[in-house]
Design a protein around this motif. Structure first.
Motif, PDB file in Angstrom:
ATOM      1  N   GLU A 173       1.005  -1.001  -0.041  1.00 57.13           N
ATOM      2  CA  GLU A 173       0.067   0.123  -0.003  1.00 57.13           C
ATOM      3  C   GLU A 173       0.851   1.179   0.136  1.00 57.13           C
ATOM      4  OE1 GLU A 173      -2.749  -0.251   3.440  1.00 57.13           O
ATOM      5  OE2 GLU A 173      -3.551  -1.926   2.564  1.00 57.13           O
ATOM      6  N   GLY A 174       2.129   1.211  -0.498  1.00 58.18           N
ATOM      7  CA  GLY A 174       2.903   2.451  -1.034  1.00 58.18           C
ATOM      8  C   GLY A 174       3.920   2.687  -0.042  1.00 58.18           C
ATOM      9  N   LEU A 175       3.962   1.674   1.059  1.00 56.24           N
ATOM     10  CA  LEU A 175       4.976   1.851   2.120  1.00 56.24           C
ATOM     11  C   LEU A 175       5.985   0.714   1.899  1.00 56.24           C
ATOM     12  CD1 LEU A 175       3.379   2.902   5.369  1.00 56.24           C
ATOM     13  CD2 LEU A 175       4.345   4.302   3.305  1.00 56.24           C
ATOM     14  N   VAL A 176       7.435   0.765   1.849  1.00 51.68           N
ATOM     15  CA  VAL A 176       8.183  -0.443   1.834  1.00 51.68           C
ATOM     16  C   VAL A 176       8.767  -0.841   3.110  1.00 51.68           C
ATOM     17  CG1 VAL A 176      10.244  -1.092   0.447  1.00 51.68           C
ATOM     18  CG2 VAL A 176       8.832   0.627  -0.330  1.00 51.68           C
ATOM     19  N   TYR A 177       8.430  -2.126   3.434  1.00 55.11           N
ATOM     20  CA  TYR A 177       8.649  -2.708   4.559  1.00 55.11           C
ATOM     21  C   TYR A 177      10.018  -3.833   4.237  1.00 55.11           C
ATOM     22  CZ  TYR A 177       4.458  -1.483   6.380  1.00 55.11           C
ATOM     23  OH  TYR A 177       3.216  -0.786   6.694  1.00 55.11           O
ATOM     24  N   ARG A 178      10.934  -3.608   4.980  1.00 46.87           N
ATOM     25  CA  ARG A 178      12.255  -4.365   5.180  1.00 46.87           C
ATOM     26  C   ARG A 178      12.041  -5.684   5.980  1.00 46.87           C
ATOM     27  NH1 ARG A 178      17.255  -0.451   6.081  1.00 46.87           N
ATOM     28  NH2 ARG A 178      18.271  -2.512   5.898  1.00 46.87           N
ATOM     29  N   GLU A 179      12.343  -6.740   5.374  1.00 46.87           N
ATOM     30  CA  GLU A 179      12.320  -7.928   6.225  1.00 46.87           C
ATOM     31  C   GLU A 179      13.682  -8.325   6.970  1.00 46.87           C
ATOM     32  OE1 GLU A 179       8.651 -10.149   4.214  1.00 46.87           O
ATOM     33  OE2 GLU A 179      10.580 -11.007   3.565  1.00 46.87           O
ATOM     34  N   GLY A 180      13.750  -9.394   7.604  1.00 42.31           N
ATOM     35  CA  GLY A 180      14.975  -9.868   8.179  1.00 42.31           C
ATOM     36  C   GLY A 180      14.963 -11.269   8.939  1.00 42.31           C
ATOM     37  N   LEU A 181      16.056 -11.811   8.907  1.00 39.70           N
ATOM     38  CA  LEU A 181      15.982 -13.394   9.435  1.00 39.70           C
ATOM     39  C   LEU A 181      17.305 -13.506  10.033  1.00 39.70           C
ATOM     40  CD1 LEU A 181      14.658 -16.227   9.738  1.00 39.70           C
ATOM     41  CD2 LEU A 181      15.771 -17.048   7.668  1.00 39.70           C
ATOM     42  N   ASN A 182      17.374 -13.632  11.517  1.00 43.34           N
ATOM     43  CA  ASN A 182      18.571 -13.370  12.042  1.00 43.34           C
ATOM     44  C   ASN A 182      18.725 -14.478  13.212  1.00 43.34           C
ATOM     45  OD1 ASN A 182      20.117 -10.819  11.177  1.00 43.34           O
ATOM     46  ND2 ASN A 182      17.934 -10.352  11.491  1.00 43.34           N
ATOM     47  N   ALA A 183      19.713 -14.947  13.636  1.00 39.81           N
ATOM     48  CA  ALA A 183      19.700 -15.838  14.868  1.00 39.81           C
ATOM     49  C   ALA A 183      20.054 -14.938  15.989  1.00 39.81           C
ATOM     50  CB  ALA A 183      21.273 -16.653  14.776  1.00 39.81           C
TER      51      ALA A 183
END
Length: 358
Positions: free
Chosen positions: A217-227
């Motif tokens: 919806e027009g906003l850019v979300y950053r994902e992450g996968l971390n220990a």
């Protein structure tokens, strides 16, 4: 019992609520002070559930807004009592809770006291146990006991957003990836199988992982996968038979919990994976009319919320919700937690302008 003066400035009130320690599980003293202060206000009806306080206007307005904030903090680490400091020429209030999120709480308390005739009906929610597991969360408990109190057209969480408006939030999932082996004396290691060594491919996959950036919806979300934690070992002379790597996956609100769990299992295919905790994200919801009016009133350009917040609880109920509060989210939980004094005043003025309608 401490007494809160709701006629004091938002900055002074921030200092007062911060100087009442309220680490998760020990919120009662602050909850009692809030309860006492708002029950003295004739324009509000007050309800209490444990250490969660709800105060409502009952003006019969056509629309109702929930404005909420948690009253607990992470543990104190030599950063109370609060004090004013100057950093690069700017004045801050320093101390545990100033950012996450007692400055936002103080703004809400002041406005709750002063806005007896707002343009919309308001449900103020101040709740406990936000900083710990979801099953203890005060909003979760309140929703089970009094779901009627959640009826609303729009919601604002006072989580730190650097004085800007952050729409929605990422989802979050925790999982344990296990490797197994065979115990043996470390002097005869070839007799056993080392579970810690077997975890090397798990860490390699995490190191090689490239998170997505997802437009919603027009906003850019950053994902992450971390220990975030690794455990294993029995004794200094024993080959370990078990190693556990705890991972945290932050995923865009366009992905469901089920799809997030499937993704994590795919990343660690071939390993023993147990999902231990998960919470869906929240779409921005900024196309709602009240959200548009709010953005216009505070003059904000919205951005995405990367962390998980309780806006997701409202989104799950079909209530558009945003984050709006003073303080840099990067300083939440930090030992140098501090909030700019100007942001406290700016957020108070932004909410006042919108809620008062003038």
């Amino acid at each position: 019992m401490p007494v809160l003066d709701l006629t004091s400035s938002a900055v002074e009130l921030t200092r007062a609520v911060c100087d009442i320690p309220s680490v998760s599980g020990d919120e009662s003293v602050l909850a009692d002070a809030i309860d006492q202060a708002v029950r003295a206000l004739p324009h509000l009806s007050v309800h209490r559930d444990g250490d969660t306080i709800v105060a409502r206007t009952e003006l019969g307005r056509a629309q109702r807004v929930v404005i909420a904030g948690h009253i607990d903090t992470v543990p104190i680490n030599g950063n109370l009592p609060t004090r004013e400091v100057e950093v690069d020429g700017e004045a801050y209030l320093w101390g545990r809770g100033t950012v996450d999120m007692k400055a936002g709480l103080a703004v809400q308390l002041k406005l709750a006291a002063e806005l007896a005739d707002p343009r919309v009906d308001i449900t103020w929610m101040w709740y406990d146990h936000e900083e710990v597991t979801a099953d203890l969360n005060g909003l979760n408990r309140l929703a089970a006991h009094r779901p009627d109190l959640f009826a609303a057209d729009f919601a604002i969480l006072g989580e730190p957003s650097d004085g800007a408006v952050e729409g929605g939030c990422n989802g979050t999932l925790r999982a344990v990836v296990r490797t197994h082996g065979v115990r043996a004396h470390s002097a005869r290691a070839w007799i056993g199988e080392n579970a810690i060594h077997a975890a090397a491919p798990v860490l390699a996959r995490l190191a090689e992982y490239r998170p997505r950036e997802v437009a919603v919806e027009g906003l850019v979300y950053r994902e992450g996968l971390n220990a975030v934690r690794i455990t294993g070992g029995v004794a200094g002379n024993v080959i370990p038979d078990l190693c556990e790597v705890e991972v945290n996956y932050r995923f865009a609100p366009s992905r469901t919990v089920e799809k997030a769990a499937a993704h994590v299992r795919t990343v660690f295919e071939g390993f023993d994976v147990e999902v231990t905790d998960a919470a869906a994200g929240a779409r921005p919801g900024l196309d709602a009319p009240l959200a548009q009016e709010f953005l216009a009133a505070v003059g904000a350009t919205p951005s995405p919320k990367y962390g998980w917040t309780d806006v997701a609880r409202f989104s799950a109920l079909g209530i558009p919700a945003v984050n709006y509060g003073p303080g840099d989210p990067h300083l939440a939980h930090h030992d140098q937690e501090r909030v700019p004094l100007r942001q406290i005043d700016a957020v108070e003025q932004g909410l006042r302008t919108w809620l008062a309608g003038r």
